[in-house]
Design a protein around this motif. Structure first.
Motif, PDB file in Angstrom:
ATOM      1  N   LEU A   1       0.818  -1.215   0.000  1.00 37.71           N
ATOM      2  CA  LEU A   1       0.000   0.000   0.000  1.00 37.71           C
ATOM      3  C   LEU A   1       0.851   1.265   0.000  1.00 37.71           C
ATOM      4  N   ASP A   2       0.738   2.051  -1.066  1.00 38.09           N
ATOM      5  CA  ASP A   2       1.380   3.363  -1.110  1.00 38.09           C
ATOM      6  C   ASP A   2       0.615   4.324  -0.198  1.00 38.09           C
ATOM      7  N   LEU A   3       1.319   5.266   0.422  1.00 40.34           N
ATOM      8  CA  LEU A   3       0.644   6.217   1.300  1.00 40.34           C
ATOM      9  C   LEU A   3       0.083   7.418   0.552  1.00 40.34           C
ATOM     10  N   MET A   4       0.818   7.902  -0.440  1.00 40.95           N
ATOM     11  CA  MET A   4       0.384   9.097  -1.182  1.00 40.95           C
ATOM     12  C   MET A   4      -0.451   8.676  -2.386  1.00 40.95           C
ATOM     13  N   LEU A   5      -1.761   8.540  -2.167  1.00 37.14           N
ATOM     14  CA  LEU A   5      -2.669   8.080  -3.208  1.00 37.14           C
ATOM     15  C   LEU A   5      -3.679   9.162  -3.562  1.00 37.14           C
ATOM     16  N   PRO A   6      -4.137   9.203  -4.806  1.00 41.21           N
ATOM     17  CA  PRO A   6      -5.180  10.173  -5.164  1.00 41.21           C
ATOM     18  C   PRO A   6      -6.516   9.799  -4.535  1.00 41.21           C
TER      19      PRO A   6
ATOM     20  N   GLN B   1     -14.094  -8.274   6.708  1.00 37.90           N
ATOM     21  CA  GLN B   1     -13.558  -9.148   5.661  1.00 37.90           C
ATOM     22  C   GLN B   1     -12.067  -8.972   5.439  1.00 37.90           C
ATOM     23  N   THR B   2     -11.533  -7.814   5.817  1.00 39.28           N
ATOM     24  CA  THR B   2     -10.155  -7.487   5.448  1.00 39.28           C
ATOM     25  C   THR B   2      -9.217  -7.260   6.625  1.00 39.28           C
ATOM     26  N   SER B   3      -9.725  -7.357   7.854  1.00 39.85           N
ATOM     27  CA  SER B   3      -8.909  -6.999   9.021  1.00 39.85           C
ATOM     28  C   SER B   3      -7.682  -7.883   9.184  1.00 39.85           C
ATOM     29  N   SER B   4      -7.755  -9.130   8.737  1.00 38.97           N
ATOM     30  CA  SER B   4      -6.635 -10.058   8.941  1.00 38.97           C
ATOM     31  C   SER B   4      -5.621 -10.049   7.799  1.00 38.97           C
ATOM     32  N   ILE B   5      -5.869  -9.238   6.758  1.00 35.91           N
ATOM     33  CA  ILE B   5      -4.931  -9.193   5.627  1.00 35.91           C
ATOM     34  C   ILE B   5      -3.723  -8.336   6.013  1.00 35.91           C
ATOM     35  N   PRO B   6      -2.503  -8.882   5.958  1.00 36.02           N
ATOM     36  CA  PRO B   6      -1.322  -8.081   6.296  1.00 36.02           C
ATOM     37  C   PRO B   6      -1.075  -6.989   5.265  1.00 36.02           C
ATOM     38  N   VAL B   7      -0.549  -5.858   5.740  1.00 38.30           N
ATOM     39  CA  VAL B   7      -0.301  -4.695   4.882  1.00 38.30           C
ATOM     40  C   VAL B   7       1.150  -4.244   5.038  1.00 38.30           C
ATOM     41  N   ILE B   8       1.834  -4.074   3.911  1.00 40.83           N
ATOM     42  CA  ILE B   8       3.154  -3.444   3.895  1.00 40.83           C
ATOM     43  C   ILE B   8       2.989  -2.075   3.251  1.00 40.83           C
ATOM     44  N   MET B   9       3.336  -1.027   3.976  1.00 43.05           N
ATOM     45  CA  MET B   9       3.223   0.327   3.432  1.00 43.05           C
ATOM     46  C   MET B   9       4.464   0.669   2.622  1.00 43.05           C
ATOM     47  N   LEU B  10       4.253   1.281   1.467  1.00 43.06           N
ATOM     48  CA  LEU B  10       5.327   1.753   0.602  1.00 43.06           C
ATOM     49  C   LEU B  10       5.228   3.276   0.550  1.00 43.06           C
ATOM     50  N   THR B  11       6.296   3.974   0.946  1.00 42.86           N
ATOM     51  CA  THR B  11       6.184   5.425   1.013  1.00 42.86           C
ATOM     52  C   THR B  11       7.535   6.108   0.918  1.00 42.86           C
ATOM     53  N   ALA B  12       7.508   7.355   0.469  1.00 43.85           N
ATOM     54  CA  ALA B  12       8.719   8.171   0.425  1.00 43.85           C
ATOM     55  C   ALA B  12       8.956   8.861   1.754  1.00 43.85           C
ATOM     56  N   LYS B  13       8.000   8.761   2.671  1.00 38.52           N
ATOM     57  CA  LYS B  13       8.096   9.427   3.973  1.00 38.52           C
ATOM     58  C   LYS B  13       8.732   8.464   4.968  1.00 38.52           C
ATOM     59  N   GLY B  14      10.009   8.731   5.305  1.00 41.89           N
ATOM     60  CA  GLY B  14      10.745   7.774   6.114  1.00 41.89           C
ATOM     61  C   GLY B  14      11.092   8.229   7.511  1.00 41.89           C
TER      62      GLY B  14
END
Length: 226
Positions: free
Chosen positions: A51-56, A72-85
């Motif tokens: 998941l990118d953070l800066m989305l339209p 339905q989606t709470s157990s799906i793991p998420v990796i954030m992709l972002t330029a904000k570090g």
């Protein structure tokens, strides 16, 4: 074959990530904005979301909050992709429920390693019947069934969500405010005793496994295998 959903508005980057995911043996879906990503996540229920953070239209943090707050989606793991570090950005990402955080620009090799690590961390996700096991505790995330030492434990839907928020991030402290957001779906700024009350009931129902739920004084809770 595990399915990975990439929610990224930079099409060239999304295509590059998808190419490497497919080379690693994953089935890949792409969404170019947050709303489409939410729709795809609910429709396909992927094994992992990048998941990118800066989305339209909708920020990635809001997308993550809705994913983690949805039944339905709470157990799906998420990796954030972002330029904000910055550290605060990472903290916010993890508080929203992210399982990992990768800063752009990143190497595709590092990203693939992170993908494999997060999928392993979530247990056996080789299908929709995901199992999480911690000590005597076993959770069937798809069937919403919990067993302690082989005996089924009856939990309410709220208690199950609360347990999942801890079990999917073993050893990581979850603040009461974040648990309110993820489990109840809103920010309740007044009385956080709602979490404490449910946590007490959850510990009691889990019996010996309830001892793995540790209180971090002044902050929140974590689930830690003895």
């Amino acid at each position: 074959m595990p399915t990975v959903l990439v929610i990224e508005d930079e099409r060239d980057l999304a295509d590059l990530v998808a190419f490497h995911l497919e080379q690693e043996g994953y089935h890949c879906l792409i969404a170019g904005d947050g709303n489409t990503g939410l729709t795809e996540a609910r429709r396909h229920r992927p094994d992992l979301i990048l998941l990118d953070l800066m989305l339209p239209g909708m920020m990635g943090t809001e997308v993550c909050r809705l994913l983690k707050g949805g039944e339905q989606t709470s157990s799906i793991p998420v990796i954030m992709l972002t330029a904000k570090g910055e550290e605060i950005d990472r903290v916010v990402g993890f508080e929203m429920g992210a399982d990992d955080y990768v800063v752009k620009p990143f190497s595709t090799r590092e990203l693939m390693l992170r993908v494999r690590a997060v999928l392993r961390r979530g247990g056996d996700r080789g299908g929709k019947g995901t199992q999480l096991t911690l000590g005597a505790l076993r959770i069937d995330t798809e069937g919403h069934r919990v067993e302690v030492a082989g005996e089924e434990v009856q939990l309410t839907s709220t208690e199950f969500k609360l347990l999942m928020n801890l079990a999917e991030r073993p050893g990581r402290v979850q603040s009461r405010e974040v648990l309110l957001q993820n489990v109840w779906g809103y920010n309740y700024l007044g009385d956080t005793r709602t979490v404490d009350t449910h946590m007490t009931r959850l510990r009691t129902k889990l019996g010996v496994a309830g001892e793995m739920i540790k209180t971090v004084r002044g902050f929140g809770y974590k689930l830690e295998e003895a």
